[in-house]
Enzyme design. Structure first.
Site, PDB file in Angstrom:
ATOM      1  CB  THR A 118     -17.421 -11.535  18.251  1.00  0.00           C
ATOM      2  OG1 THR A 118     -18.451 -11.845  17.321  1.00  0.00           O
ATOM      3  CG2 THR A 118     -17.333 -12.653  19.288  1.00  0.00           C
ATOM      4  CE  LYS A 124     -13.086 -11.484  18.133  1.00  0.00           C
ATOM      5  NZ  LYS A 124     -13.838 -10.521  17.346  1.00  0.00           N
ATOM      6  CE  LYS A 164     -20.070 -14.903  17.273  1.00  0.00           C
ATOM      7  NZ  LYS A 164     -20.468 -15.217  15.922  1.00  0.00           N
TER       8      LYS A 164
END
Ligand code: NAD
Length: 295
Positions: A94, A244, A169
């Protein structure tokens, strides 16, 4: 078809993903900077490589599963010149959308094919081979990567051109972060109004408040026995990873000049929580902060 796969980043996610590729019959050459990660992967049948360049030299496909964009660009710096022309580079980490596009462009410039394929499903999904992949790729590259991804996951979604997988995402996880805070605030408000957790759950889970944060990952113990709240919030999906991902979403929104007020607030709440005692806890433990702030 047996492929030779270079795998860089054999941590919590990459280790079991590489093991599933071995189990599917592929030759996997793996590299990680951490000797322990390399040793564990070797025990699962991965052939250890001393460097990223060594891992990718004979590869048909290269998979990266690294902490963040800077690690990805560093690994590509070593791997791109060492791989055979036309190698398919698949990044499952990611990372920031802009960094994903930079990595993709560097791979293409070096004569390779590249796509982003971040995942959801966490370590249990990586271990069980049931991850969901969100893929940003040209049509032909998606078709080439699909069978390899299917060996590590149960759902593979083509979201659009390079960068679109990372975009999907972070948008999904922005929904999740905000909705977990909303569910937690509702339970804390219910507590102050004398409402039992079960009563609120019974109503909201079958009414318009229904969402995954409530019905699968409920932040209070009791209503959903499998949720991390029933085991002192042992992760689960760690609050540090949620912080994050929300930071990536907030950065993307700021670059686009978009006023995603709840997204920014959620990013701040999770950043504070993860900087404090919450980092390793499941992200549903944010309810403890909300409860304490009200005292
Ligand atoms: P991790 O820290 O357990 O593993 C990352 C590994 O990369 C480490 O073993 C590290 O030594 C290695 N590494 C770093 N730089 C390297 C380099 N240049 N060359 C070789 N190895 C290098 O992290 P993780 O939990 O496996 O997560 C990996 C990615 O997956 C992250 O981007 C994370 O956001 C994403 N992700 C994680 C989860 C989860 O539940 N853990 C869920 C979805 C997505």
């Amino acid at each position: 078809m047996t492929l030779t796969i270079g795998f860089v980043g054999l941590g919590n996610m990459g280790g079991p993903m590489a093991a599933n590729l071995v189990a599917a019959g592929h030759r996997v050459h793996g590299h990680d900077l951490a000797p322990e990660a390399l040793r564990q992967a070797e025990a699962a049948g991965v052939r250890p490589a001393a460097s990223a360049a060594d891992a990718v030299r004979d590869a048909d496909v290269v998979i990266t599963m690294l902490p963040a964009g800077r690690h990805l660009l560093a690994a590509y710096g070593a791997a791109l010149p060492a791989a055979r022309p036309g190698t398919l580079f698949v990044d499952c980490s990611t990372v920031d959308v802009a960094e994903a596009r930079t990595a993709n462009a560097r791979a293409v410039q070096a004569g390779h094919r590249a796509l982003d394929a971040p995942v959801s499903g966490g370590v249990p999904g990586a271990t069980a081979g049931s991850l969901t992949f969100m893929v940003g790729a040209a049509e032909a590259d998606f078709a080439a990567a699909r069978p390899v991804l299917a060996a590590m996951g149960s759902k593979v979604v083509h979201c659009g051109p390079p960068g679109a997988g990372q975009a999907a995402k972070i948008c999904n996880n922005m929904i999740l972060g905000i909705s977990m805070i909303a569910v937690s605030e509702a339970f804390v408000l219910g507590e102050s109004l004398g409402l039992s957790h079960q009563a609120l759950f019974d109503v909201a889970s079958t009414a318009s408040g229904q969402c995954w944060a409530l019905t699968s990952n409920c932040p209070v113990p009791g209503p959903v026995p499998a949720s991390p709240a029933n085991r002192e919030y042992r992760a689960g999906f760690a609050a540090a990873l949620m912080a994050k991902d929300l930071g990536l979403a907030a950065g993307a929104a700021e670059s686009a000049g978009l006023p995603v007020e709840l997204g920014l607030k959620a990013a701040q709440l999770y950043a504070d929580f993860a900087a404090d005692e919450g980092a390793g806890l499941d992200f549903s433990a944010i309810i403890t902060t909300i409860r304490e702030n009200g005292k």
